[in-house]
Design a protein around this motif. Structure first.
Motif, PDB file in Angstrom:
ATOM      1  N   LEU A 243      34.762   7.793  39.793  1.00  0.00           N
ATOM      2  CA  LEU A 243      33.868   6.710  40.181  1.00  0.00           C
ATOM      3  C   LEU A 243      34.410   5.363  39.696  1.00  0.00           C
ATOM      4  CD1 LEU A 243      30.386   8.324  39.434  1.00  0.00           C
ATOM      5  CD2 LEU A 243      31.341   7.777  41.690  1.00  0.00           C
ATOM      6  N   PRO A 244      34.120   4.278  40.422  1.00  0.00           N
ATOM      7  CA  PRO A 244      34.624   2.954  40.020  1.00  0.00           C
ATOM      8  C   PRO A 244      33.982   2.416  38.748  1.00  0.00           C
ATOM      9  CG  PRO A 244      34.074   2.986  42.356  1.00  0.00           C
ATOM     10  CD  PRO A 244      33.515   4.245  41.764  1.00  0.00           C
TER      11      PRO A 244
ATOM     12  N   GLN B 198      24.855   8.892  41.517  1.00  0.00           N
ATOM     13  CA  GLN B 198      25.794   9.843  42.129  1.00  0.00           C
ATOM     14  C   GLN B 198      26.319  10.824  41.084  1.00  0.00           C
ATOM     15  OE1 GLN B 198      28.429   6.801  43.844  1.00  0.00           O
ATOM     16  NE2 GLN B 198      28.051   7.694  45.854  1.00  0.00           N
ATOM     17  N   ARG B 199      26.696  10.293  39.935  1.00  0.00           N
ATOM     18  CA  ARG B 199      27.209  11.167  38.859  1.00  0.00           C
ATOM     19  C   ARG B 199      26.161  12.183  38.427  1.00  0.00           C
ATOM     20  NH1 ARG B 199      27.617   8.347  33.221  1.00  0.00           N
ATOM     21  NH2 ARG B 199      25.364   8.655  33.487  1.00  0.00           N
TER      22      ARG B 199
ATOM     23  N   SER C 103      26.129  16.258  39.184  1.00  0.00           N
ATOM     24  CA  SER C 103      26.081  17.148  38.025  1.00  0.00           C
ATOM     25  C   SER C 103      24.972  18.178  38.186  1.00  0.00           C
ATOM     26  CB  SER C 103      25.869  16.334  36.755  1.00  0.00           C
ATOM     27  OG  SER C 103      25.760  17.183  35.631  1.00  0.00           O
ATOM     28  N   MET C 104      23.816  17.728  38.650  1.00  0.00           N
ATOM     29  CA  MET C 104      22.701  18.638  38.863  1.00  0.00           C
ATOM     30  C   MET C 104      23.028  19.664  39.941  1.00  0.00           C
ATOM     31  SD  MET C 104      20.000  19.228  41.164  1.00  0.00           S
ATOM     32  CE  MET C 104      19.782  17.664  42.006  1.00  0.00           C
ATOM     33  N   LEU C 105      23.637  19.209  41.035  1.00  0.00           N
ATOM     34  CA  LEU C 105      23.956  20.120  42.135  1.00  0.00           C
ATOM     35  C   LEU C 105      25.007  21.156  41.717  1.00  0.00           C
ATOM     36  CD1 LEU C 105      24.098  17.611  45.127  1.00  0.00           C
ATOM     37  CD2 LEU C 105      22.386  19.387  44.758  1.00  0.00           C
TER      38      LEU C 105
ATOM     39  N   THR D 211      33.760  17.580  36.251  1.00  0.00           N
ATOM     40  CA  THR D 211      34.266  16.579  35.318  1.00  0.00           C
ATOM     41  C   THR D 211      34.160  15.225  36.002  1.00  0.00           C
ATOM     42  OG1 THR D 211      35.841  18.137  34.351  1.00  0.00           O
ATOM     43  CG2 THR D 211      36.280  15.791  34.011  1.00  0.00           C
ATOM     44  N   THR D 212      33.625  14.238  35.295  1.00  0.00           N
ATOM     45  CA  THR D 212      33.461  12.896  35.861  1.00  0.00           C
ATOM     46  C   THR D 212      34.297  11.884  35.092  1.00  0.00           C
ATOM     47  OG1 THR D 212      31.183  13.420  36.517  1.00  0.00           O
ATOM     48  CG2 THR D 212      31.788  11.111  36.470  1.00  0.00           C
TER      49      THR D 212
END
Length: 375
Positions: free
Chosen positions: A80-81, A91-92, A96-98, A108-109
């Motif tokens: 992500l930017p 979005q993060r 993560s939930m999905l 991993t983000t």
């Protein structure tokens, strides 16, 4: 145009409906991405994670005894930017939930904190980690083009979240047109001004408008602003009188709107590029004693307490453009590619933004807003 224009019918109806909805139904905080869980699980019924019933030994203990098992879950890396932007944080958290609901996957983000150089480094590290898939919202698409090709040569699925990536070699891209977001905001403001003119028995539709951008120079900000400008130009009597960046921040938006009141004295509508800034604008309008005179539109339309949909429901802002999360469809594409060898995704999938106002906010909170395409 009279300097004391008001929106009594629109504004009072918004507040009344918000109060009635809160009394009847109470708050809701389920994001649209939650609704994607069932869709993803239908695509991959064998991958739904069962509840764990057996106790698991602590990782440290297993490592110390040499019994630690290798994590065999397929890794998805999200690039992500800048997660300081509320939509990217959503979005993060949503992805993560999905992913947590999908057996056999881990997420991993990486946050580039607004730096293209850092995002390039993170992309290189992601390739070295050999994940199943990389999802990227790029700061500078051409800068990562070669890395996309490199990732694909290593068998890594790459999903882009920006229409600028159409020719960069991604497995597929998922996007929402940001110009359309701006155009929808302009159309909504013009319709409000038309109703105002009708109430005042005026044939000419006029209005003075303020725009609060995200940051001074970014692709998303510029696209939203251009769409907004295009929309306003369709009504010659509606003019943009003040345009300022507020860095996606409630506090900055309050300051910029206060400055706008000082310079312009009065205006009729504000479009903020996200809901956090719309809240800041509303605070400044309230302080100036002008809230009832100003129609405020935000963007993002996130669900949850004190977020876009709830703000519309409560009458704190008058409308919001719901931005699709994108990561929900990206995950569906990844899991289907890995479970169905015959599946060939489209080059791109566009998800339409949705305007939410008091008339449809309760339905939006109950059943969701945007629709995902069938894979």
């Amino acid at each position: 145009m009279p300097s004391t224009m008001t929106f009594p019918t629109i504004r009072n109806a918004s507040l009344l409906l918000g109060t009635l909805l809160m009394t009847a139904c109470g708050p809701s905080d389920g994001p649209d991405v939650e609704k994607a869980v069932s869709a993803t699980e239908k695509e991959n019924p064998q991958k739904s994670a069962p509840p764990e019933s057996n106790p698991v030994a602590p990782t440290g203990f297993l490592a110390a005894t040499g019994l630690a098992a290798k994590d065999e879950r397929a890794e998805i890396i999200l690039l992500l930017p800048d997660v300081r932007v509320p939509m990217q944080e959503f979005q993060r958290n949503g992805l993560s939930m999905l992913v947590s609901r999908q057996a056999g996957y881990q997420l991993t983000t990486n946050d580039a904190a607004g730096s293209s150089t850092q995002q390039i480094d993170q992309f290189r590290q992601a390739i070295a980690a050999k994940p199943a898939a990389i999802i990227i919202s790029p700061i500078d698409p051409p800068a990562v083009a070669a890395l996309i090709v490199e990732a694909q040569t290593h068998g890594i699925i790459v999903i882009g979240l920006d229409k600028r990536m159409l020719n960069e070699g991604c497995t597929s891209i998922v996007f929402s047109d940001q110009r359309r977001v701006g155009r929808m905001a302009a159309d909504t403001i013009i319709e409000a001004l038309k109703r105002k003119a009708t109430e005042e028995n005026r044939s000419e539709v006029t209005g003075r408008v303020v725009e609060l951008r995200g940051v001074a120079d970014s692709y998303a900000t510029n696209e939203i602003a251009e769409g907004f400008s295009e929309g306003l130009r369709t009504q010659s009597g509606v003019i943009l009188v003040h345009d300022a960046p507020a860095d996606w921040s409630t506090e900055n938006a309050t300051q910029r709107t206060t400055e706008a009141f000082s310079l312009q004295k009065n205006f009729d509508a504000i479009f903020a590029h996200n809901d956090a800034m719309a809240v800041g604008a509303a605070k400044a309008a309230e302080t100036a004693g002008q809230r009832e005179n100003v129609f405020i539109v935000g963007s993002d339309g996130l669900s949850g307490q004190k977020r876009g949909l709830e703000l519309v429901r409560l009458g704190e802002i008058d409308a919001t453009v719901v931005q699709p999360a994108l990561v929900d469809l990206a995950l569906q594409i990844i899991t289907k590619l890995r479970s169905d060898k015959t599946f060939k995704p489209q080059t791109s999938y566009e998800i339409q933004p949705v305007m939410v106002m008091p008339k449809n906010v309760e339905q939006s909170l109950r059943v969701g807003t945007y629709a995902l395409p069938q894979l």
